[in-house]
Scaffold this motif. Structure first.
Motif, PDB file in Angstrom:
ATOM      1  N   TYR A   1       0.815  -1.215   0.000  1.00  0.00           N
ATOM      2  CA  TYR A   1       0.000   0.000   0.000  1.00  0.00           C
ATOM      3  C   TYR A   1       0.849   1.266   0.000  1.00  0.00           C
ATOM      4  O   TYR A   1       0.445   2.304  -0.520  1.00  0.00           O
ATOM      5  N   GLN A   2       2.033   1.177   0.567  1.00  0.00           N
ATOM      6  CA  GLN A   2       2.875   2.361   0.697  1.00  0.00           C
ATOM      7  C   GLN A   2       3.563   2.755  -0.608  1.00  0.00           C
ATOM      8  O   GLN A   2       4.014   3.885  -0.736  1.00  0.00           O
ATOM      9  N   ILE A   3       3.660   1.822  -1.564  1.00  0.00           N
ATOM     10  CA  ILE A   3       4.371   2.163  -2.803  1.00  0.00           C
ATOM     11  C   ILE A   3       3.589   1.957  -4.099  1.00  0.00           C
ATOM     12  O   ILE A   3       3.864   2.606  -5.094  1.00  0.00           O
TER      13      ILE A   3
ATOM     14  N   TYR B   1       0.739 -10.123   4.722  1.00  0.00           N
ATOM     15  CA  TYR B   1      -0.153  -9.079   5.233  1.00  0.00           C
ATOM     16  C   TYR B   1       0.628  -7.912   5.824  1.00  0.00           C
ATOM     17  O   TYR B   1       1.275  -8.045   6.860  1.00  0.00           O
ATOM     18  N   HIS B   2       0.573  -6.790   5.121  1.00  0.00           N
ATOM     19  CA  HIS B   2       1.168  -5.563   5.656  1.00  0.00           C
ATOM     20  C   HIS B   2       0.055  -4.506   5.666  1.00  0.00           C
ATOM     21  O   HIS B   2       0.105  -3.523   4.915  1.00  0.00           O
ATOM     22  N   TRP B   3      -0.999  -4.819   6.427  1.00  0.00           N
ATOM     23  CA  TRP B   3      -1.993  -3.845   6.879  1.00  0.00           C
ATOM     24  C   TRP B   3      -3.136  -3.484   5.943  1.00  0.00           C
ATOM     25  O   TRP B   3      -4.040  -2.750   6.340  1.00  0.00           O
TER      26      TRP B   3
ATOM     27  N   PHE C   1       2.615 -12.171   8.924  1.00  0.00           N
ATOM     28  CA  PHE C   1       2.179 -10.819   9.277  1.00  0.00           C
ATOM     29  C   PHE C   1       3.341  -9.864   9.458  1.00  0.00           C
ATOM     30  O   PHE C   1       4.406 -10.256   9.936  1.00  0.00           O
ATOM     31  N   ASN C   2       3.108  -8.615   9.091  1.00  0.00           N
ATOM     32  CA  ASN C   2       4.022  -7.546   9.474  1.00  0.00           C
ATOM     33  C   ASN C   2       3.469  -6.844  10.704  1.00  0.00           C
ATOM     34  O   ASN C   2       2.381  -6.270  10.661  1.00  0.00           O
ATOM     35  N   GLU C   3       4.195  -6.931  11.806  1.00  0.00           N
ATOM     36  CA  GLU C   3       3.921  -6.129  13.004  1.00  0.00           C
ATOM     37  C   GLU C   3       2.512  -6.260  13.581  1.00  0.00           C
ATOM     38  O   GLU C   3       1.732  -5.305  13.530  1.00  0.00           O
ATOM     39  N   PRO C   4       2.199  -7.403  14.172  1.00  0.00           N
ATOM     40  CA  PRO C   4       0.885  -7.524  14.815  1.00  0.00           C
ATOM     41  C   PRO C   4       0.607  -6.386  15.817  1.00  0.00           C
ATOM     42  O   PRO C   4      -0.532  -5.909  15.896  1.00  0.00           O
TER      43      PRO C   4
ATOM     44  N   TRP D   1      13.001  -2.864  13.839  1.00  0.00           N
ATOM     45  CA  TRP D   1      13.538  -2.133  14.987  1.00  0.00           C
ATOM     46  C   TRP D   1      13.715  -0.644  14.683  1.00  0.00           C
ATOM     47  O   TRP D   1      14.396  -0.272  13.725  1.00  0.00           O
ATOM     48  N   TYR D   2      13.095   0.152  15.500  1.00  0.00           N
ATOM     49  CA  TYR D   2      13.149   1.603  15.301  1.00  0.00           C
ATOM     50  C   TYR D   2      13.603   2.388  16.527  1.00  0.00           C
ATOM     51  O   TYR D   2      14.280   3.396  16.385  1.00  0.00           O
ATOM     52  N   LEU D   3      13.146   1.991  17.697  1.00  0.00           N
ATOM     53  CA  LEU D   3      13.388   2.828  18.877  1.00  0.00           C
ATOM     54  C   LEU D   3      13.343   2.017  20.153  1.00  0.00           C
ATOM     55  O   LEU D   3      12.953   0.856  20.148  1.00  0.00           O
ATOM     56  N   ARG D   4      13.742   2.656  21.246  1.00  0.00           N
ATOM     57  CA  ARG D   4      13.487   2.094  22.568  1.00  0.00           C
ATOM     58  C   ARG D   4      12.612   3.085  23.313  1.00  0.00           C
ATOM     59  O   ARG D   4      12.493   4.259  22.916  1.00  0.00           O
TER      60      ARG D   4
ATOM     61  N   GLY E   1       9.822  11.441  16.343  1.00  0.00           N
ATOM     62  CA  GLY E   1       9.919  11.540  17.797  1.00  0.00           C
ATOM     63  C   GLY E   1      10.432  10.234  18.394  1.00  0.00           C
ATOM     64  O   GLY E   1      10.249   9.980  19.582  1.00  0.00           O
ATOM     65  N   TRP E   2      11.066   9.408  17.563  1.00  0.00           N
ATOM     66  CA  TRP E   2      11.597   8.132  18.038  1.00  0.00           C
ATOM     67  C   TRP E   2      13.069   8.303  18.365  1.00  0.00           C
ATOM     68  O   TRP E   2      13.840   8.830  17.560  1.00  0.00           O
ATOM     69  N   GLU E   3      13.445   7.832  19.554  1.00  0.00           N
ATOM     70  CA  GLU E   3      14.830   7.995  19.973  1.00  0.00           C
ATOM     71  C   GLU E   3      15.773   7.114  19.143  1.00  0.00           C
ATOM     72  O   GLU E   3      15.490   5.950  18.897  1.00  0.00           O
TER      73      GLU E   3
ATOM     74  N   THR F   1      14.237  -7.057   9.687  1.00  0.00           N
ATOM     75  CA  THR F   1      13.448  -6.921   8.461  1.00  0.00           C
ATOM     76  C   THR F   1      13.068  -5.471   8.165  1.00  0.00           C
ATOM     77  O   THR F   1      12.574  -5.175   7.074  1.00  0.00           O
ATOM     78  N   GLU F   2      13.244  -4.593   9.164  1.00  0.00           N
ATOM     79  CA  GLU F   2      13.102  -3.156   8.929  1.00  0.00           C
ATOM     80  C   GLU F   2      13.954  -2.430   9.959  1.00  0.00           C
ATOM     81  O   GLU F   2      14.002  -2.820  11.126  1.00  0.00           O
ATOM     82  N   ASN F   3      14.594  -1.351   9.496  1.00  0.00           N
ATOM     83  CA  ASN F   3      15.303  -0.447  10.390  1.00  0.00           C
ATOM     84  C   ASN F   3      15.579   0.805   9.570  1.00  0.00           C
ATOM     85  O   ASN F   3      16.036   0.709   8.434  1.00  0.00           O
TER      86      ASN F   3
ATOM     87  N   ALA G   1      16.914  -2.448   5.066  1.00  0.00           N
ATOM     88  CA  ALA G   1      16.679  -1.043   5.393  1.00  0.00           C
ATOM     89  C   ALA G   1      15.204  -0.712   5.171  1.00  0.00           C
ATOM     90  O   ALA G   1      14.590  -1.163   4.198  1.00  0.00           O
ATOM     91  N   TRP G   2      14.611   0.054   6.081  1.00  0.00           N
ATOM     92  CA  TRP G   2      13.315   0.666   5.820  1.00  0.00           C
ATOM     93  C   TRP G   2      13.592   2.128   5.537  1.00  0.00           C
ATOM     94  O   TRP G   2      14.027   2.830   6.425  1.00  0.00           O
ATOM     95  N   SER G   3      13.412   2.567   4.323  1.00  0.00           N
ATOM     96  CA  SER G   3      12.791   1.786   3.291  1.00  0.00           C
ATOM     97  C   SER G   3      13.599   1.926   2.009  1.00  0.00           C
ATOM     98  O   SER G   3      14.478   2.771   1.907  1.00  0.00           O
TER      99      SER G   3
ATOM    100  N   LEU H   1       4.400   6.348   1.240  1.00  0.00           N
ATOM    101  CA  LEU H   1       3.275   6.799   2.063  1.00  0.00           C
ATOM    102  C   LEU H   1       3.447   6.308   3.503  1.00  0.00           C
ATOM    103  O   LEU H   1       3.314   5.106   3.758  1.00  0.00           O
ATOM    104  N   GLU H   2       3.763   7.216   4.396  1.00  0.00           N
ATOM    105  CA  GLU H   2       3.914   6.831   5.797  1.00  0.00           C
ATOM    106  C   GLU H   2       2.525   6.810   6.452  1.00  0.00           C
ATOM    107  O   GLU H   2       2.233   7.549   7.385  1.00  0.00           O
ATOM    108  N   TRP H   3       1.625   6.006   5.870  1.00  0.00           N
ATOM    109  CA  TRP H   3       0.292   5.783   6.410  1.00  0.00           C
ATOM    110  C   TRP H   3      -0.431   7.102   6.711  1.00  0.00           C
ATOM    111  O   TRP H   3      -0.436   7.986   5.859  1.00  0.00           O
ATOM    112  N   SER H   4      -0.948   7.274   7.909  1.00  0.00           N
ATOM    113  CA  SER H   4      -1.715   8.491   8.197  1.00  0.00           C
ATOM    114  C   SER H   4      -0.838   9.740   8.279  1.00  0.00           C
ATOM    115  O   SER H   4      -1.343  10.854   8.341  1.00  0.00           O
TER     116      SER H   4
HETATM  117  C1  PNW Z   1       6.612   0.148  10.534  1.00  0.00           C
HETATM  118  N1  PNW Z   1       6.273   2.124  16.642  1.00  0.00           N
HETATM  119  O1  PNW Z   1       5.624   0.668  11.357  1.00  0.00           O
HETATM  120  C2  PNW Z   1       5.904  -0.398   9.310  1.00  0.00           C
HETATM  121  O2  PNW Z   1       6.201  -1.744   9.068  1.00  0.00           O
HETATM  122  C3  PNW Z   1       6.079   0.421   8.074  1.00  0.00           C
HETATM  123  O3  PNW Z   1       4.993   0.199   7.214  1.00  0.00           O
HETATM  124  C4  PNW Z   1       6.246   1.876   8.444  1.00  0.00           C
HETATM  125  O4  PNW Z   1       6.267   2.719   7.321  1.00  0.00           O
HETATM  126  C5  PNW Z   1       7.537   1.993   9.219  1.00  0.00           C
HETATM  127  O5  PNW Z   1       7.558   1.121  10.321  1.00  0.00           O
HETATM  128  C6  PNW Z   1       7.833   3.397   9.720  1.00  0.00           C
HETATM  129  O6  PNW Z   1       6.825   3.834  10.583  1.00  0.00           O
HETATM  130  C7  PNW Z   1       5.852   1.022  12.669  1.00  0.00           C
HETATM  131  O7  PNW Z   1       5.543   3.021  17.105  1.00  0.00           O
HETATM  132  C8  PNW Z   1       4.948   1.875  13.257  1.00  0.00           C
HETATM  133  O8  PNW Z   1       7.132   1.585  17.333  1.00  0.00           O
HETATM  134  C9  PNW Z   1       5.075   2.226  14.576  1.00  0.00           C
HETATM  135  C10 PNW Z   1       6.137   1.736  15.305  1.00  0.00           C
HETATM  136  C11 PNW Z   1       7.064   0.887  14.725  1.00  0.00           C
HETATM  137  C12 PNW Z   1       6.907   0.547  13.407  1.00  0.00           C
END
Ligand code: PNW
Length: 468
Positions: free
Chosen positions: A41-43, A141-143, A185-188, A313-316, A337-339, A364-366, A410-412, A417-420
């Motif tokens: 959906y994002q691309i 399934y990615h949302w 699934f991606n990210e339940p 993995w994005y933040l702690r 706003g992610w550290e 699978t994503e960072n 690497a993400w991405s 489209l960063e969703w909302s």
């Molecule tokens: C992931 N969090 O979403 C998704 O897999 C991607 O579709 C998205 O574009 C990307 O990360 C960047 O946001 C997340 O709050 C959404 O920890 C929220 C979080 C982590 C990942």
């Protein structure tokens, strides 16, 4: 625009000898893979049912109710530029590519009729990747849930879980001869967020649904794994799941219990279900309080062995004794706003490795949403380059500590489209011009590419030496 006059992508000059971030060989196991991730959906864009045969998803419903937001009508126009995009990935030297298939594109109503045009798009993508020497990692399934499935109750419904397994079978029967790496699934945890109120489709805000939806998703995962394994080709396939993990660290010693509970409730719930076959007490208490039904049979489905675990993995987070999130002085953040805290990634991997019997792991994503500098000579994003280097170094540490890491995505691949949050939050290693759709590889993408080559060369040398 026709294919001829479409300027597909730009590779600016990048001088590795002048790179502000080292282009070096990491200490990684042999056959460690590098690539990038995207999601349908994002691309893709091309959501019009009239020309594509695609059904409606909950994201069209979500954006229809919020007309002021960016939406997925065009996205990166990847549906029409798939071949050029694969050529770009190849030129960047990626060995693997992680993407998702869109359920409503393949089955417009979620169940029943199959849209051949949609299925063919993914079949062509897979062929193009394989011909380019890139291994596909497919996420089912990615949302983007079909709207028709949401009408049945979405992920609160067991019927939808059963339909998901049927959908998995449709995709597997068509692509299982060529795709070896499968993910349910991606990210339940983030799917759950759309039900309990965090700004994602379907846009519900009922906190009581947390465990109900989480558990149902895990049941759907289990049903799909079972179905995939029951089909003929199944022994050759690797099946896994991708979870987003956010370690929760205590601000002070007295916050240890609060931190542990938050981790168990939001993130470890998936690991506990899969690798221990049972949820923690915090989750069981919440299940009892909110009427989630959990049977032994469900837990057996959920805890079937997996071939790999994908971690996004994005933040702690850091919490105080009351369990409230606090910011530590000096913490550096992305535009989300992610550290930025790569050390927490090493700590998390090492502690998980003690707590669970884990299969091979892929990141699978960072990645990071950062402000890029777009100029005539390229797109400059030194911080993203450094971010990637720091996280690869963190992975190197975990490997040295005994964690079985097999790859990094690497993400991405490109800004999308960063969703909302729309198109303003750019995570790509490739810049996408919103007007012309021209792709320009950012400095980080050029660095990544040089780094991949350097590591491949080092690997080849090592092999040649050991053969002598
Ligand atoms: C992931 N969090 O979403 C998704 O897999 C991607 O579709 C998205 O574009 C990307 O990360 C960047 O946001 C997340 O709050 C959404 O920890 C929220 C979080 C982590 C990942």
């Amino acid at each position: 625009m026709n294919a001829q006059n479409k300027q597909a992508y730009v590779f600016p000059k990048f001088n590795a000898r002048r790179s502000p971030v080292p282009v070096r060989r990491y200490n990684l196991p042999k056959d460690f893979v590098f690539g990038a991730s995207t999601s349908a959906y994002q691309i893709e864009g091309a959501i019009d049912p009239g020309t594509t045969g695609r059904g409606r998803s909950i994201w069209e419903d979500y954006f229809a109710a919020r007309p002021h937001m960016d939406n997925g009508e065009v996205a990166c126009d990847h549906y029409n530029r798939m071949k050029e995009d694969v050529a770009m990935i190849k030129r960047m030297g990626h060995k693997v590519y992680r993407f998702s298939v869109s359920w409503p594109r393949i089955m417009p109503d979620g169940t029943g009729a199959v849209n051949e045009q949609g299925l063919k798009f993914y079949s062509d993508l897979v062929d193009e990747l394989l011909e380019s020497g890139i291994e596909p990692y497919l996420t089912l399934y990615h949302w983007d849930l079909p709207s028709a499935m949401e009408k049945l109750g979405g992920w609160t419904s067991r019927a939808v879980a059963a339909h998901f397994a049927d959908f998995a079978e449709v995709v597997l029967r068509r692509l299982g001869d060529r795709v070896k790496k499968w993910c349910t699934f991606n990210e339940p945890e983030v799917i759950v967020a759309g039900y309990i109120g965090d700004g994602l489709a379907p846009g519900l805000s009922n906190p009581k649904l947390r465990v109900i939806v989480a558990h149902n998703l895990m049941v759907a995962h289990g049903l799909a794994v079972k179905r995939i394994r029951s089909l003929d080709t199944a022994e050759r396939l690797d099946v896994g799941i991708v979870v987003n993990l956010v370690p929760v660290e205590p601000a002070t010693k007295s916050a240890t219990v609060a931190a542990r509970k938050m981790w168990q409730r939001n993130y470890a719930i998936y690991l506990d279900g899969i690798f221990h076959g049972k949820y923690s007490q915090v989750v069981l208490d919440e299940a009892a309080a909110t009427g989630a039904v959990i049977t032994d049979e469900d837990m057996a489905l959920i805890s079937q062995p997996l071939d790999y675990l994908g971690i996004n993995w994005y933040l702690r987070l850091v919490v105080n004794r009351q369990g409230r999130v606090v910011k530590l002085p000096g913490a550096e953040e992305t535009l989300m706003g992610w550290e930025i805290c790569p050390a927490a990634l090493s700590r998390m991997l090492l502690s998980m490795n003690k707590e669970y019997k884990l299969p091979p792991i892929y990141i699978t994503e960072n990645g990071a949403a950062l402000a890029d500098t777009v100029s005539d000579d390229g797109v400059h994003d030194n911080r993203r380059m450094l971010y990637t280097h720091e996280h690869l170094s963190a992975i190197e540490l975990a490997i040295a500590g005994g964690v079985d890491m097999r790859g990094y995505f690497a993400w991405s691949l490109m800004d999308n489209l960063e969703w909302s949050l729309g198109y303003s939050k750019t995570f790509g290693m490739v810049h996408v011009d919103r007007k012309t759709m021209v792709r320009t590889v950012k400095d980080s993408g050029m660095w990544y590419s040089a780094m991949i080559k350097a590591n491949k060369r080092a690997e080849a040398n090592k092999r040649a030496k050991s053969a002598r």
